[in-house]
Design a protein around this motif. Structure first.
Motif, mmCIF file in Angstrom:
data_model
loop_
_atom_site.group_PDB
_atom_site.id
_atom_site.type_symbol
_atom_site.label_atom_id
_atom_site.label_comp_id
_atom_site.label_asym_id
_atom_site.label_seq_id
_atom_site.Cartn_x
_atom_site.Cartn_y
_atom_site.Cartn_z
ATOM 1 N N ARG A 51 1.000 -0.953 -0.053
ATOM 2 C CA ARG A 51 0.072 0.185 -0.251
ATOM 3 C C ARG A 51 0.939 1.592 0.075
ATOM 4 N NH1 ARG A 51 -5.239 -1.034 0.731
ATOM 5 N NH2 ARG A 51 -5.986 -2.598 1.449
ATOM 6 N N SER A 52 2.189 1.079 0.794
ATOM 7 C CA SER A 52 2.633 2.576 1.144
ATOM 8 C C SER A 52 4.280 2.938 -0.542
ATOM 9 C CB SER A 52 3.039 2.527 2.312
ATOM 10 O OG SER A 52 2.498 2.968 2.816
ATOM 11 N N ILE A 53 4.931 0.889 -0.440
ATOM 12 C CA ILE A 53 5.898 1.576 -0.977
ATOM 13 C C ILE A 53 5.952 1.137 -1.916
ATOM 14 C CG2 ILE A 53 8.199 0.288 -1.166
ATOM 15 C CD1 ILE A 53 8.044 -0.909 1.868
ATOM 16 N N LEU A 54 5.039 -0.309 -2.702
ATOM 17 C CA LEU A 54 5.482 -0.231 -4.128
ATOM 18 C C LEU A 54 4.478 0.514 -4.646
ATOM 19 C CD1 LEU A 54 5.291 -2.531 -6.654
ATOM 20 C CD2 LEU A 54 3.487 -3.535 -5.663
ATOM 21 N N PRO A 55 3.617 1.470 -4.814
ATOM 22 C CA PRO A 55 2.862 2.233 -5.069
ATOM 23 C C PRO A 55 4.029 3.240 -5.846
ATOM 24 C CG PRO A 55 0.942 1.766 -3.574
ATOM 25 C CD PRO A 55 2.736 1.172 -3.196
ATOM 26 N N ILE A 56 5.067 3.961 -5.567
ATOM 27 C CA ILE A 56 6.001 4.577 -5.221
ATOM 28 C C ILE A 56 6.332 4.417 -6.765
ATOM 29 C CG2 ILE A 56 8.313 6.180 -4.628
ATOM 30 C CD1 ILE A 56 6.941 5.393 -1.851
ATOM 31 N N PRO A 57 7.117 3.596 -6.724
ATOM 32 C CA PRO A 57 8.016 3.316 -7.985
ATOM 33 C C PRO A 57 6.974 3.043 -9.386
ATOM 34 C CG PRO A 57 8.400 1.223 -6.061
ATOM 35 C CD PRO A 57 7.745 2.182 -5.795
ATOM 36 N N LEU A 58 5.909 2.068 -8.937
ATOM 37 C CA LEU A 58 4.869 1.526 -10.369
ATOM 38 C C LEU A 58 4.291 2.581 -10.419
ATOM 39 C CD1 LEU A 58 3.418 -0.203 -11.322
ATOM 40 C CD2 LEU A 58 1.791 -0.467 -8.977
ATOM 41 N N SER A 59 3.466 3.876 -9.460
ATOM 42 C CA SER A 59 3.590 5.623 -10.498
ATOM 43 C C SER A 59 4.027 5.900 -11.781
ATOM 44 C CB SER A 59 2.802 6.120 -9.011
ATOM 45 O OG SER A 59 2.228 5.588 -8.496
ATOM 46 N N ALA A 60 5.718 5.644 -10.681
ATOM 47 C CA ALA A 60 5.908 6.476 -11.764
ATOM 48 C C ALA A 60 6.718 6.271 -12.932
ATOM 49 C CB ALA A 60 7.690 7.038 -10.658
ATOM 50 N N ALA A 61 6.508 4.606 -12.598
ATOM 51 C CA ALA A 61 7.075 4.129 -14.152
ATOM 52 C C ALA A 61 4.976 4.082 -15.632
ATOM 53 C CB ALA A 61 6.930 2.167 -13.793
ATOM 54 N N LEU A 62 4.885 3.964 -14.579
ATOM 55 C CA LEU A 62 3.311 3.683 -15.273
ATOM 56 C C LEU A 62 2.817 5.136 -16.246
ATOM 57 C CD1 LEU A 62 0.832 1.655 -13.497
ATOM 58 C CD2 LEU A 62 1.973 1.242 -14.923
ATOM 59 N N ALA A 63 3.219 6.645 -15.290
ATOM 60 C CA ALA A 63 2.816 7.483 -15.846
ATOM 61 C C ALA A 63 4.504 7.488 -16.765
ATOM 62 C CB ALA A 63 3.609 8.486 -14.902
ATOM 63 N N PHE A 64 6.024 6.924 -16.652
ATOM 64 C CA PHE A 64 6.300 7.155 -17.862
ATOM 65 C C PHE A 64 5.540 6.640 -18.949
ATOM 66 C CE2 PHE A 64 10.173 6.010 -20.425
ATOM 67 C CZ PHE A 64 10.677 6.602 -20.256
ATOM 68 N N PHE A 65 5.100 5.060 -19.182
ATOM 69 C CA PHE A 65 4.940 4.252 -19.523
ATOM 70 C C PHE A 65 3.654 4.471 -20.332
ATOM 71 C CE2 PHE A 65 2.442 0.907 -21.301
ATOM 72 C CZ PHE A 65 2.281 0.443 -22.509
ATOM 73 N N ASN A 66 2.443 5.546 -19.634
ATOM 74 C CA ASN A 66 1.536 6.492 -21.214
ATOM 75 C C ASN A 66 1.922 7.547 -21.732
ATOM 76 O OD1 ASN A 66 -1.330 7.710 -21.165
ATOM 77 N ND2 ASN A 66 -1.640 6.612 -19.097
ATOM 78 N N VAL A 67 2.858 7.849 -21.025
ATOM 79 C CA VAL A 67 3.319 9.355 -22.020
ATOM 80 C C VAL A 67 4.288 9.126 -23.238
ATOM 81 C CG1 VAL A 67 4.607 11.520 -21.357
ATOM 82 C CG2 VAL A 67 3.569 11.012 -20.036
ATOM 83 N N SER A 68 4.652 7.790 -22.885
ATOM 84 C CA SER A 68 5.308 6.780 -23.833
ATOM 85 C C SER A 68 5.061 6.133 -25.219
ATOM 86 C CB SER A 68 6.922 6.201 -23.498
ATOM 87 O OG SER A 68 7.773 6.634 -22.706
ATOM 88 N N THR A 69 3.559 6.043 -24.897
ATOM 89 C CA THR A 69 3.101 5.196 -25.687
ATOM 90 C C THR A 69 2.112 5.888 -26.303
ATOM 91 O OG1 THR A 69 3.325 3.303 -23.479
ATOM 92 C CG2 THR A 69 1.491 3.101 -25.345
ATOM 93 N N VAL A 70 1.369 7.096 -24.939
ATOM 94 C CA VAL A 70 0.390 7.801 -26.283
ATOM 95 C C VAL A 70 1.320 8.721 -27.612
ATOM 96 C CG1 VAL A 70 -0.829 9.782 -25.791
ATOM 97 C CG2 VAL A 70 -1.360 7.797 -24.025
ATOM 98 N N ARG A 71 2.287 9.325 -26.585
ATOM 99 C CA ARG A 71 3.119 10.038 -28.219
ATOM 100 C C ARG A 71 4.386 9.776 -28.615
ATOM 101 N NH1 ARG A 71 4.581 15.395 -25.289
ATOM 102 N NH2 ARG A 71 5.812 15.612 -27.045
ATOM 103 N N SER A 72 4.041 7.906 -28.997
ATOM 104 C CA SER A 72 4.927 7.831 -29.486
ATOM 105 C C SER A 72 4.762 7.081 -31.308
ATOM 106 C CB SER A 72 4.848 6.076 -29.676
ATOM 107 O OG SER A 72 3.213 6.025 -30.042
#
Length: 313
Positions: A173-194
């Motif tokens: 609930r507190s530790i995993l969401p930190i790197p996960l949120s950053a990684a998903l934000a990076f993936f979202n932008v990279s894919t949408v603007r590929s």
């Protein structure tokens, strides 16, 4: 070169100056302006009027007009709308959910808005007057679906594995969401603007004249924006969790554990609000790419050793 880009070429050379500019541009009152007022302000900026008396028009043009097409941005995807629209969704996404359905719902809202904001504020210089293709629509839908499901993984693990151990629950609930949120934000932008990486973006010389389309500049623009978005969501996930974990050990919060929930909500919204201008300022809005990193056919145009490109948001 669009008047908005000409402004960024002569302003915001340092990180702190860009933060100062964005703090002004993120004023939510500009959302009340009509499209006609925005177009008039953009035309005024194009005439080179940047005096103090024209500061409101300058703010309106920079915050509401797309720097490639010159078109007025959709209201909900303008930078000043980012905090009032996205903050409640971010708070809901970072809540310690009870069911998988609620986690998926909030993640879907967050990832959908993130994808829409990225697409609306992309570099569209190589696709002028072109409608969104079915392939691009499917790509965006796939990115939203994937990131929504991946964002709900902590809650899925807790429910499916029936985790009851407090330390393990804290991790999910507190530790995993930190790197996960950053990684998903990076993936979202990279894919949408590929598409920018595949087709390239327009590059300009030091005089503001377009000299061609560069895939290298497109890749750089996408990577920079994805990194800035990852920083925004990564820090927004990290700081409130750290703050809550520290305050839980104090007497007031041990005596009144009900204070933890409102503290978490307020801190998430506050940190997210602070990270918006910081994230938008991490990289220049009008980026530069060195001659040696350009395609061979464009290197001759970089007379002063570099070319300029619109990074997008």
């Amino acid at each position: 070169m669009d008047p908005n880009l000409l402004y960024w070429k002569s302003h915001g050379q340092s990180f702190l100056s860009r933060v100062k500019i964005w703090l002004n541009l993120l004023d939510t009152t500009v959302l009340l302006s009509s499209d006609a007022e925005i177009e008039k302000a953009h035309a005024l900026l194009g005439e080179g009027e940047e005096g103090e008396k024209d500061a409101p028009a300058l703010t309106l043009a920079l915050s509401s007009v797309h720097a490639d097409s010159g078109a007025v941005l959709p209201l909900v995807f303008r930078p000043p709308a980012l905090l009032p629209i996205a903050a409640p969704v971010v708070v809901g996404s970072f809540l310690p959910h009870i069911t998988v359905k609620s986690a998926l719902f909030w993640q879907f809202l967050l990832q959908s808005y993130n994808a829409g904001f990225s697409y609306a504020n992309r570099n569209s210089s190589s696709e002028q007057n072109k409608k969104m293709s079915a392939m691009q629509l499917l790509l965006i839908a796939g990115a939203v679906s994937y990131t929504s499901c991946a964002g709900a993984l902590p809650q899925i693990f807790i429910n499916r594995l029936r985790i009851r151990s407090p330390p393990v629950q804290t991790f999910f609930r507190s530790i995993l969401p930190i790197p996960l949120s950053a990684a998903l934000a990076f993936f979202n932008v990279s894919t949408v603007r590929s598409k920018e990486s595949e087709t390239g973006v327009r590059v300009f010389d030091s005089s503001g004249n377009p000299v061609g389309i560069s895939k290298a500049a497109g890749q750089k623009a996408v990577n920079e924006t994805a990194l800035s978005r990852a920083a925004m969501f990564g820090v927004t996930a990290a700081v409130p969790n750290l703050l809550v974990s520290l305050l839980k050990r104090t007497r007031p919060f041990q005596r009144n554990p009900m204070l933890v929930a409102p503290l978490r909500h307020i801190s998430v919204a506050f940190v997210f609000g602070l990270m918006i201008p910081v994230s938008l300022s991490l990289f220049p809005q009008l980026g530069t790419i060195k001659r040696e990193k350009l395609e061979e056919e464009l290197q001759a145009a970089a007379a002063d050793g570099q070319l300029f490109y619109h990074r997008g948001l």
